[in-house]
Design an enzyme around this catalytic site. Structure first.
Site, short mmCIF file in Angstrom:
data_model
loop_
_atom_site.label_atom_id
_atom_site.label_comp_id
_atom_site.label_asym_id
_atom_site.label_seq_id
_atom_site.Cartn_x
_atom_site.Cartn_y
_atom_site.Cartn_z
CG ASP A 41 -1.67 1.32 1.39
OD1 ASP A 41 -2.38 1.47 2.40
OD2 ASP A 41 -1.51 2.19 0.51
CB SER A 121 0.76 13.13 -15.41
OG SER A 121 -0.43 13.49 -16.07
CB SER A 123 -2.04 15.95 -14.66
OG SER A 123 -3.12 15.53 -15.45
CD GLN A 131 -7.12 15.22 -13.75
OE1 GLN A 131 -7.00 16.17 -14.53
NE2 GLN A 131 -6.61 14.02 -13.99
CE1 TYR A 134 -3.15 13.08 -12.82
CE2 TYR A 134 -2.66 11.33 -11.25
CZ TYR A 134 -2.62 11.84 -12.53
OH TYR A 134 -2.04 11.10 -13.53
CE LYS A 138 0.90 11.31 -11.71
NZ LYS A 138 1.81 10.14 -11.59
CB THR A 166 -5.97 11.08 -21.91
OG1 THR A 166 -6.03 12.43 -21.41
CG2 THR A 166 -7.15 10.29 -21.37
CB ILE A 167 -2.34 6.36 -20.94
CG1 ILE A 167 -1.28 7.42 -21.27
CG2 ILE A 167 -1.97 4.98 -21.48
CD1 ILE A 167 -1.09 7.71 -22.73
C1 RM4 Z 1 -3.69 12.25 -16.63
C2 RM4 Z 1 -4.63 13.04 -17.51
C3 RM4 Z 1 -5.71 12.12 -18.00
C4 RM4 Z 1 -6.40 11.44 -16.82
C5 RM4 Z 1 -5.37 10.80 -15.90
C6 RM4 Z 1 -6.01 10.27 -14.63
O1 RM4 Z 1 -2.71 13.06 -16.15
O2 RM4 Z 1 -5.22 14.07 -16.75
O3 RM4 Z 1 -6.65 12.83 -18.77
O4 RM4 Z 1 -7.27 10.44 -17.33
O5 RM4 Z 1 -4.42 11.74 -15.52
#
Ligand code: RM4
Length: 231
Positions: A41, A121, A123, A131, A134, A138, A166-167
């Site tokens: 975890d 990312s 992001s 996000q 998130y 990143k 976006t993967i």
């Molecule tokens: C990536 C991006 C994608 C998202 C993922 C969770 O950085 O934002 O669009 O699907 O994160």
């Protein structure tokens, strides 16, 4: 899988899906390499030491570290409480900081001019309405990577980030189950399709391979052209 295909022995950590981990391990072993999985975890700091000890027991040293674990529970800014923020922060940033601290010590102690890759990312560069936690992590990964490229570069260890767009993976399965959202994200990409993990193998392999002798402290965006596609 790409690393195993290229002859690397593998230890991979996973969070919860035992069956998927078992299947992945079987697939990796088909390439004739030594491979182990380890359930952790990564939001629980106390589990990190056990993981590193396992690595030390199984392998004399480490040549390549890929810091990949990450979660993105889509949530509005005002609905993100401290527990959720800390879980995302621990999993996406803090765990990688301390695992990298231990694994890079192993590399240095064994005089390994290794490679470290952070899976950051797109992001890290752009925001997301759901996000805020998130994207913070990143960007944080990239900040960590920049400093480690200096600190570990002195030991001949090369450190970079890969920035997937976006993967399609479990991280966004629920989010992209919404047709309208998926169509919008696809419309943002000049290559007219969302990415798949296999699209990340090539860029990642370059950054962690012997071919890479001088790219250090860099962020490699792999998003199909999404970021630059304003109009
Ligand atoms: C990536 C991006 C994608 C998202 C993922 C969770 O950085 O934002 O669009 O699907 O994160």
């Amino acid at each position: 899988m790409a690393l195993a295909k290229n002859g690397c022995n593998i230890i991979f950590s996973y969070g919860h899906d035992d069956k998927s981990a078992e299947n992945t391990l079987d697939e990796i072993k088909k390439f004739g390499v030594n491979a182990y999985s380890y359930k952790i975890d990564q939001s629980n700091f106390n589990e990190i030491e056990g993981f590193v000890d396992f690595v030390k027991i199984k392998f004399k040293t480490v040549d390549i570290l890929v810091n990949n674990a990450g979660i993105c529970p889509f949530k509005g800014f005002f609905d993100i409480d401290r527990n959720l923020f800390e879980k995302v922060w621990m999993t996406n940033v803090e765990s990688h900081f301390f695992i990298t601290q231990e694994i890079s010590k192993i590399m240095i102690d064994n005089n390994v001019k290794g490679k470290i890759l952070f899976i950051s990312s797109i992001s890290a560069i752009v925001g997301g309405e759901y996000q805020a936690h998130y994207t913070t992590t990143k960007s944080g990964i990239n900040g960590m990577m920049h400093s480690l490229a200096i600190i570990l570069g002195k030991h001949g260890i090369i450190v970079n980030s890969l920035e997937p767009g976006t993967i399609l993976t479990d991280i966004n399965k629920d989010d992209l189950a919404n047709d309208e959202k998926r169509k919008y994200m696809e419309s943002r990409i000049p290559l007219a399709r969302l990415g798949i993990p296999e699209d990340m193998a090539g860029p990642a392999l370059f950054l962690i391979s012997d071919e890479n002798t001088y790219v250090n402290g860099s962020e490699l965006l792999a998003d199909g052209g999404m970021l630059v596609n304003l109009q």
